[in-house]
Design a protein around this motif. Structure first.
Motif, PDB file in Angstrom:
ATOM      1  N   MET A 134       0.842  -1.210   0.000  1.00 51.47           N
ATOM      2  CA  MET A 134       0.000   0.000   0.000  1.00 51.47           C
ATOM      3  C   MET A 134       0.874   1.257   0.000  1.00 51.47           C
ATOM      4  O   MET A 134       0.614   2.210  -0.749  1.00 51.47           O
ATOM      5  CB  MET A 134      -0.890   0.019   1.242  1.00 51.47           C
ATOM      6  N   ALA A 135       1.895   1.246   0.838  1.00 55.11           N
ATOM      7  CA  ALA A 135       2.763   2.428   0.951  1.00 55.11           C
ATOM      8  C   ALA A 135       3.476   2.705  -0.368  1.00 55.11           C
ATOM      9  O   ALA A 135       3.597   3.863  -0.792  1.00 55.11           O
ATOM     10  CB  ALA A 135       3.781   2.221   2.072  1.00 55.11           C
ATOM     11  N   LYS A 136       3.915   1.638  -1.025  1.00 55.53           N
ATOM     12  CA  LYS A 136       4.589   1.793  -2.319  1.00 55.53           C
ATOM     13  C   LYS A 136       3.621   2.358  -3.357  1.00 55.53           C
ATOM     14  O   LYS A 136       3.957   3.262  -4.126  1.00 55.53           O
ATOM     15  CB  LYS A 136       5.130   0.427  -2.769  1.00 55.53           C
ATOM     16  N   LEU A 166      13.493  -4.988   5.259  1.00 54.91           N
ATOM     17  CA  LEU A 166      14.537  -4.619   4.292  1.00 54.91           C
ATOM     18  C   LEU A 166      13.949  -3.910   3.086  1.00 54.91           C
ATOM     19  O   LEU A 166      14.530  -2.951   2.563  1.00 54.91           O
ATOM     20  CB  LEU A 166      15.283  -5.869   3.820  1.00 54.91           C
ATOM     21  N   PHE A 167      12.789  -4.401   2.647  1.00 56.32           N
ATOM     22  CA  PHE A 167      12.151  -3.769   1.486  1.00 56.32           C
ATOM     23  C   PHE A 167      11.811  -2.315   1.800  1.00 56.32           C
ATOM     24  O   PHE A 167      12.051  -1.420   0.999  1.00 56.32           O
ATOM     25  CB  PHE A 167      10.878  -4.542   1.092  1.00 56.32           C
ATOM     26  N   ALA A 168      11.266  -2.093   2.988  1.00 55.07           N
ATOM     27  CA  ALA A 168      10.833  -0.739   3.368  1.00 55.07           C
ATOM     28  C   ALA A 168      12.009   0.231   3.397  1.00 55.07           C
ATOM     29  O   ALA A 168      11.915   1.359   2.893  1.00 55.07           O
ATOM     30  CB  ALA A 168      10.150  -0.775   4.726  1.00 55.07           C
ATOM     31  N   ALA A 176       5.486   4.532   5.730  1.00 56.03           N
ATOM     32  CA  ALA A 176       5.095   3.340   6.504  1.00 56.03           C
ATOM     33  C   ALA A 176       5.587   3.507   7.938  1.00 56.03           C
ATOM     34  O   ALA A 176       6.772   3.773   8.164  1.00 56.03           O
ATOM     35  CB  ALA A 176       5.691   2.090   5.880  1.00 56.03           C
ATOM     36  N   ILE A 177       4.685   3.384   8.886  1.00 59.49           N
ATOM     37  CA  ILE A 177       5.028   3.579  10.302  1.00 59.49           C
ATOM     38  C   ILE A 177       4.580   2.343  11.085  1.00 59.49           C
ATOM     39  O   ILE A 177       3.385   2.023  11.114  1.00 59.49           O
ATOM     40  CB  ILE A 177       4.350   4.851  10.858  1.00 59.49           C
ATOM     41  N   VAL A 178       5.539   1.673  11.671  1.00 61.07           N
ATOM     42  CA  VAL A 178       5.218   0.477  12.461  1.00 61.07           C
ATOM     43  C   VAL A 178       5.131   0.843  13.939  1.00 61.07           C
ATOM     44  O   VAL A 178       5.949   1.620  14.445  1.00 61.07           O
ATOM     45  CB  VAL A 178       6.287  -0.617  12.262  1.00 61.07           C
ATOM     46  N   ALA A 205      19.385  -1.723  12.613  1.00 57.99           N
ATOM     47  CA  ALA A 205      20.324  -2.334  11.656  1.00 57.99           C
ATOM     48  C   ALA A 205      19.663  -2.580  10.305  1.00 57.99           C
ATOM     49  O   ALA A 205      20.332  -2.620   9.279  1.00 57.99           O
ATOM     50  CB  ALA A 205      20.852  -3.654  12.228  1.00 57.99           C
ATOM     51  N   PHE A 206      18.347  -2.730  10.319  1.00 56.74           N
ATOM     52  CA  PHE A 206      17.611  -2.938   9.059  1.00 56.74           C
ATOM     53  C   PHE A 206      17.233  -1.607   8.397  1.00 56.74           C
ATOM     54  O   PHE A 206      16.484  -1.582   7.437  1.00 56.74           O
ATOM     55  CB  PHE A 206      16.360  -3.793   9.303  1.00 56.74           C
TER      56      PHE A 206
END
Lengths: 273, 310
Positions: A134-136, A166-168, A176-178, A205-206
């Motif tokens: 969705m974010a993309k 990693l994709f984000a 995108a906010i987790v 690290a990611f």
């Protein structure tokens, strides 16, 4: 345009979160089912999100220019239903139809159950990938809207979470906010004992912007989510330290909170909480 | 078939700006034209199939039509739960295109052999399943599946040596094609094993002393399947055989058997399925070598079918 509503004061949000928790206890008492503790611990987060953070209109739940929220830890669905009912997506009386014959709501969210539930979740490690799709897409359409995703600390056991993380960061999806519900328990043990990881260091690290808060402090929740919305170069994760079973003292911070079925005394006590 | 797929996808992406292409880091020497022509709509999602299908679901939920590409075994099995729950449950517009299938990556070993894909895709509600037998079927099926709304799965194997097509044939979802008319037996096949099936039909007729005539049907679309055609075949032929490069559990044979055994098709024709038995083939060799190991070669098949015709 989305109809703007007046933001709630922190005091009002605290009262709404308490009301959501009362609903959660009642829903599990009425249906005599578990999973109450996993919902109780995210009530403050969801109420703050739905009233003061998300750009949404319950009267137009499919508005294309809306923020989206995905409950990736689907077993906290009772809190989602309670927050959505309080926000006006459907009447609070619908909460009586939780996990009962001919009811409206499963234990885990199904998209068909009510307009405004964005994704069907319940199997852990799915929601973040969907949210990033969705974010993309929103980024491609030059939308300024955001996607919020709530994951559990146990959910971070899933490999797909790290594929998505990693994709984000690779795609710089700052929209995108987790929110990580760090209640420190998972299905059959304490999170740190099942699979040990330093969540903050790992997400950092990611490639993520990492914020850490008290997940029951409304001011901290609101401040961190606003800060996350302003980030423009990388995705943000808000690690929210929460208490499993929050609001029901005798189950707080226990493994059993996840599976707790309220008894009559707890139900009656919750009415006065 | 992969080239047919790429050419047709370029046409479809030109027509529809909402089509997004995701690959699981595969497509070297094949997908470059798509990547170069549509750089903003082509995403290499990395070697992370679970995330790729989740991304596809999210893109589809915001109005996109999404193509996902990876080798059949990786595209169907690693992210199976995402396909089921994230895509099929909500009937999302996600298209799975999978090079390989069966033993089309023969010497790559068990990880690349895919003898279960049809079974596990077929069982999913809302899913459409296609295994083209010819180049033209692949090209037209690509177009039909992309334009179809909802989840789809297609095997992309190597085209058979010969190019069979009648001018009147046009690919339609849920339609099979009578490639060869017969009288005594019909061989129904799916996918690019068709050359071998045609060779089998010819060999049966050649070996037979009773002037037996054998029909051949290509059944590229397995879900929905051409029930009308199967019903007609059951009326016309005393013996119906299915031949497939897939496990005999859950593939073409199972689908046809279940139709023949119940109304409205309900048939008294004799039925026999041929395919890959319930085991892993661990031998090393070419596709034909591996197919021969499981009896999928004209010499063996023709002998078995002739016995049934006695």
């Amino acid at each position: 345009m989305i109809q703007r509503t007046k933001k709630k004061t922190h005091k009002e949000l605290e009262a709404l979160a308490a009301r959501a928790r009362r609903h959660i206890v009642a829903m599990h008492y009425d249906s005599q089912t578990g999973e109450s503790g996993s919902a109780l611990c995210i009530a403050d987060l969801l109420v703050t999100l739905y009233f003061n953070i998300l750009d949404i209109d319950p009267k137009r739940p499919e508005h294309p220019e809306r923020d989206r929220f995905i409950l990736s830890k689907g077993h906290g669905a009772a809190a989602l239903y309670a927050a959505m009912a309080l926000r006006g997506y459907f009447p609070e009386s619908d909460l009586k139809r939780y996990r009962v014959d001919g009811g409206k709501f499963h234990c885990h969210p199904c998209r068909d159950a009510a307009a405004g539930i964005e994704v069907s979740t319940g199997s852990l490690g799915h929601g973040l990938s969907i949210a990033l799709g969705m974010a993309k897409s929103m980024r491609m359409e030059c939308s300024s809207k955001k996607v919020f995703i709530l994951v559990g600390d146990g959910e971070c056991n899933e490999g797909s979470i790290w594929e998505a993380a990693l994709f984000a960061s690779t795609h710089k999806l700052s929209n995108a906010i987790v929110i990580l519900d760090n209640n420190k328990f998972q299905g059959f043990g304490a999170s740190k004992e099942v699979l040990t990881m330093n969540l903050a260091r790992k997400w950092s690290a990611f490639g993520w912007n990492v914020l850490r808060i008290d997940g029951h402090s409304i001011p901290e929740i609101e401040r961190s989510l606003r800060e996350a919305k302003d980030e423009t170069t990388r995705p943000t994760i808000v690690i929210a330290d929460t208490i499993a079973g929050k609001g029901v003292p005798h189950i707080e911070n226990t493994l059993g909170a996840h599976y707790y079925i309220p008894d009559e005394a707890t139900y009656l006590a919750s009415l006065n909480a | 078939m992969r080239n047919d797929f790429v050419k047709q996808t370029l046409i479809e992406m030109e027509r529809n700006r909402d089509i997004i292409f995701l690959t699981g880091d595969l497509g070297f020497n094949a997908l470059e034209p798509i990547r170069d022509k549509f750089p903003k709509r082509f995403i290499n999602a990395g070697i992370a199939e679970g995330n790729m299908i989740g991304l596809a679901a999210g893109l589809a939920l915001t109005g996109k039509k999404v193509i996902c590409y990876s080798i059949a075994s990786f595209l169907t099995m690693r992210p199976y739960e995402q396909i089921r729950t994230d895509v099929c449950y909500d009937n999302l517009d996600v298209k799975l295109f999978a090079p390989g299938g069966g033993y089309n990556y023969p010497t790559h070993g068990v990880t690349h052999h895919t003898i279960e894909d049809v079974a596990i895709m077929n069982v999913l509600p809302n899913m459409t399943v296609v295994c083209p037998g010819y180049s033209w079927e692949a090209r037209e099926a690509t177009s039909a599946l992309i334009r179809h709304k909802g989840p789809t799965y297609m095997r992309l194997s190597k085209s058979p040596g010969e190019h069979y097509q009648h001018k009147s044939w046009k690919f339609q979802l849920g339609k099979g094609y009578e490639v060869r008319k017969g009288k005594d037996a019909v061989l129904i096949s799916t996918g690019n094993i068709l050359d071998m099936v045609l060779a089998t039909a010819e060999l049966i007729e050649k070996k037979s002393k009773k002037k037996i005539r054998v029909g051949v049907v290509s059944m590229p679309c397995l879900k929905p399947i051409d029930q009308k055609l199967i019903k007609n075949l059951a009326k016309q032929y005393p013996l119906i055989c299915t031949i497939e490069e897939h496990s005999m559990i859950g593939g073409l044979g199972s689908i046809v058997a279940s139709l023949l055994g119940q109304s409205p098709v309900s048939s008294k024709s004799r039925f026999q399925m041929f395919g890959i038995p319930d085991l892993f083939i661990k031998d090393v060799g070419s596709r034909n070598y591996l197919l021969a190991k499981v009896g999928l070669e004209p010499k063996v098949l023709s002998g078995q079918i002739l016995k049934l015709l006695k």
